[in-house]
Design an enzyme around this catalytic site. Structure first.
Site, PDB file in Angstrom:
ATOM      1  N   GLU A   1       7.705   2.504  -6.071  1.00 32.59           N
ATOM      2  CA  GLU A   1       7.856   1.959  -4.895  1.00 32.59           C
ATOM      3  C   GLU A   1       8.119   3.091  -3.985  1.00 32.59           C
ATOM      4  OE1 GLU A   1       7.160  -0.269  -2.800  1.00 32.59           O
ATOM      5  OE2 GLU A   1       8.035  -2.206  -3.208  1.00 32.59           O
ATOM      6  N   ASP A   2       7.483   3.239  -2.855  1.00 32.62           N
ATOM      7  CA  ASP A   2       7.829   3.982  -1.641  1.00 32.62           C
ATOM      8  C   ASP A   2       9.161   4.060  -1.085  1.00 32.62           C
ATOM      9  OD1 ASP A   2       6.870   1.566  -0.666  1.00 32.62           O
ATOM     10  OD2 ASP A   2       6.158   2.558   1.265  1.00 32.62           O
TER      11      ASP A   2
ATOM     12  N   PHE B   1      14.035   4.008  10.534  1.00 29.42           N
ATOM     13  CA  PHE B   1      12.575   3.388  10.453  1.00 29.42           C
ATOM     14  C   PHE B   1      11.877   4.881   9.970  1.00 29.42           C
ATOM     15  CE2 PHE B   1       8.242   2.276  11.637  1.00 29.42           C
ATOM     16  CZ  PHE B   1       8.173   1.369  10.841  1.00 29.42           C
ATOM     17  N   VAL B   2      11.258   4.878   8.983  1.00 31.07           N
ATOM     18  CA  VAL B   2      10.672   6.047   8.299  1.00 31.07           C
ATOM     19  C   VAL B   2       9.013   5.819   8.151  1.00 31.07           C
ATOM     20  CG1 VAL B   2      12.357   7.063   7.159  1.00 31.07           C
ATOM     21  CG2 VAL B   2      11.449   5.321   5.971  1.00 31.07           C
TER      22      VAL B   2
ATOM     23  N   LYS C   1      17.539   2.549   0.801  1.00 34.36           N
ATOM     24  CA  LYS C   1      18.320   2.265   1.788  1.00 34.36           C
ATOM     25  C   LYS C   1      19.298   1.083   1.377  1.00 34.36           C
ATOM     26  CE  LYS C   1      15.038   2.377   5.881  1.00 34.36           C
ATOM     27  NZ  LYS C   1      14.350   1.449   6.875  1.00 34.36           N
TER      28      LYS C   1
ATOM     29  N   LYS D   1       0.646  -1.208   0.147  1.00 34.88           N
ATOM     30  CA  LYS D   1      -0.049   0.009   0.142  1.00 34.88           C
ATOM     31  C   LYS D   1       1.035   1.493   0.053  1.00 34.88           C
ATOM     32  CE  LYS D   1      -3.040  -2.146   3.304  1.00 34.88           C
ATOM     33  NZ  LYS D   1      -3.484  -2.387   4.581  1.00 34.88           N
TER      34      LYS D   1
ATOM     35  N   ASP E   1      14.283  -1.576   0.053  1.00 37.07           N
ATOM     36  CA  ASP E   1      15.087  -1.702   1.241  1.00 37.07           C
ATOM     37  C   ASP E   1      15.901  -3.005   1.106  1.00 37.07           C
ATOM     38  OD1 ASP E   1      15.774  -2.236   3.997  1.00 37.07           O
ATOM     39  OD2 ASP E   1      13.610  -2.292   4.850  1.00 37.07           O
TER      40      ASP E   1
ATOM     41  N   ASP F   1       4.150   3.320   6.889  1.00 40.37           N
ATOM     42  CA  ASP F   1       3.180   2.948   8.130  1.00 40.37           C
ATOM     43  C   ASP F   1       4.136   2.473   9.351  1.00 40.37           C
ATOM     44  OD1 ASP F   1       3.706   0.304   6.721  1.00 40.37           O
ATOM     45  OD2 ASP F   1       2.120  -0.417   8.500  1.00 40.37           O
TER      46      ASP F   1
ATOM     47  N   ARG G   1       0.120   6.529   7.607  1.00 48.22           N
ATOM     48  CA  ARG G   1       0.536   6.627   6.085  1.00 48.22           C
ATOM     49  C   ARG G   1      -0.030   7.972   5.620  1.00 48.22           C
ATOM     50  NH1 ARG G   1       1.577   1.205   4.152  1.00 48.22           N
ATOM     51  NH2 ARG G   1       0.624  -0.166   5.325  1.00 48.22           N
TER      52      ARG G   1
HETATM   53  C1  PRP Z   1       7.441  -2.226   2.085  1.00 46.73           C
HETATM   54  C2  PRP Z   1       7.696  -1.282   0.848  1.00 46.73           C
HETATM   55  C3  PRP Z   1       8.049  -2.179   0.039  1.00 46.73           C
HETATM   56  C4  PRP Z   1       8.888  -3.314   0.689  1.00 46.73           C
HETATM   57  C5  PRP Z   1      10.325  -2.802   0.459  1.00 46.73           C
HETATM   58  O1  PRP Z   1       6.181  -2.690   1.918  1.00 46.73           O
HETATM   59  O2  PRP Z   1       6.398  -0.649   0.265  1.00 46.73           O
HETATM   60  O3  PRP Z   1       7.146  -2.601  -0.938  1.00 46.73           O
HETATM   61  O4  PRP Z   1       8.499  -3.112   1.854  1.00 46.73           O
HETATM   62  O5  PRP Z   1      11.047  -3.718   1.376  1.00 46.73           O
HETATM   63  P1  PRP Z   1      12.107  -4.804   0.666  1.00 46.73           P
HETATM   64  O6  PRP Z   1      12.937  -4.078  -0.299  1.00 46.73           O
HETATM   65  O7  PRP Z   1      12.947  -5.333   1.884  1.00 46.73           O
HETATM   66  O8  PRP Z   1      11.340  -5.981   0.086  1.00 46.73           O
HETATM   67  P2  PRP Z   1       5.496  -3.203   3.326  1.00 46.73           P
HETATM   68  O9  PRP Z   1       5.678  -4.877   3.093  1.00 46.73           O
HETATM   69  O10 PRP Z   1       5.861  -2.877   4.531  1.00 46.73           O
HETATM   70  O11 PRP Z   1       3.976  -3.249   2.705  1.00 46.73           O
HETATM   71  P3  PRP Z   1       3.171  -1.571   2.670  1.00 46.73           P
HETATM   72  O12 PRP Z   1       3.625  -1.026   1.430  1.00 46.73           O
HETATM   73  O13 PRP Z   1       1.734  -2.102   2.650  1.00 46.73           O
HETATM   74  O14 PRP Z   1       3.386  -0.930   3.791  1.00 46.73           O
END
Ligand code: PRP
Length: 199
Positions: A119-120, A172-173, A151, A63, A123, A179, A185
């Site tokens: 993507e937001d 942690f943002v 990151k 999301k 990571d 979220d 969010r």
């Molecule tokens: C977050 C973010 C990416 C993912 C990145 O999503 O939106 O999709 O983690 O992490 P990675 O590079 O370690 O795979 P999350 O799973 O927290 O779901 P959300 O977007 O619904 O918060």
């Protein structure tokens, strides 16, 4: 009138720092809505340039990417359509390599199309590596990635975004789509939680 604002310096890299400003107990702003808007406008201009007038399919990863996609879409000056995918969201500590699962697929085929995955945050790279492999099986004309935050120190998979908003250390943002237990969010700024956060 005397107004005191609590700020602290946060190192983003060896050469870059930013001032994190407390907005209420337990939350401080790392990137303001104006900094985000300025950077998204620059990213949109670059994407527009790279597309050279061709159409685009923007694929948001739910999301967290929703606010970024909404703003980026209005910053690209091309004929664009939207699609969305969702992946399983495990706690990061529990996620092992390859453990990403698709829980919502694309609505439309992407064969022969210019696809931009939005993507937001990038990571560990597990999510985007999984999605890239999945999407490439459909033979898009081009497949690029836009990540608002990156990151690089957390990476487990070899993957980079084509467009990055801000590169940050392992902080942690929250906010602007991101979220903490589904909260925050809708904060318009990208924030950090401080140790005196009420929960
Ligand atoms: C977050 C973010 C990416 C993912 C990145 O999503 O939106 O999709 O983690 O992490 P990675 O590079 O370690 O795979 P999350 O799973 O927290 O779901 P959300 O977007 O619904 O918060």
């Amino acid at each position: 009138m005397i107004c005191t604002v609590s700020c602290r310096v946060v190192a983003l890299s060896r050469d870059t720092v930013c001032m994190a400003t407390v907005i209420r107990q337990g939350l401080e702003v790392l990137f303001t809505r104006q900094q985000i808007a300025d950077r998204v406008a620059e990213m949109g201009a670059q994407i527009t340039h790279d597309l050279n007038g061709e159409k685009l399919v923007m694929v948001g990863v739910l999301k967290g990417a929703a606010p970024f996609l909404a703003d980026l879409a209005r910053a690209v000056q091309v004929d664009a359509t939207f699609d969305f995918v969702a992946t399983s969201s495990y706690g990061k500590g529990q996620r092992s390599s390859g453990a990403v699962k698709l829980i919502k697929d694309l609505d439309e085929p992407i064969e022969g199309k210019n696809v931009l995955v939005v993507e937001d945050i990038l990571d560990t790279g597990l999510t985007l590596s999984y999605l890239r492999k999945l999407f490439l099986q459909q033979h898009p004309k081009t497949l690029r990635i836009a990540a608002l935050l990156d990151k690089p120190s957390r990476r487990l998979e070899k993957i980079e975004a084509d467009y990055v908003g801000f590169s940050i250390p392992n902080l942690f943002v929250i906010g602007y789509g991101m979220d903490y237990a589904e909260r925050y969010r809708n904060l318009p700024d990208i924030c950090l939680m401080t140790p005196d956060h009420p929960e």
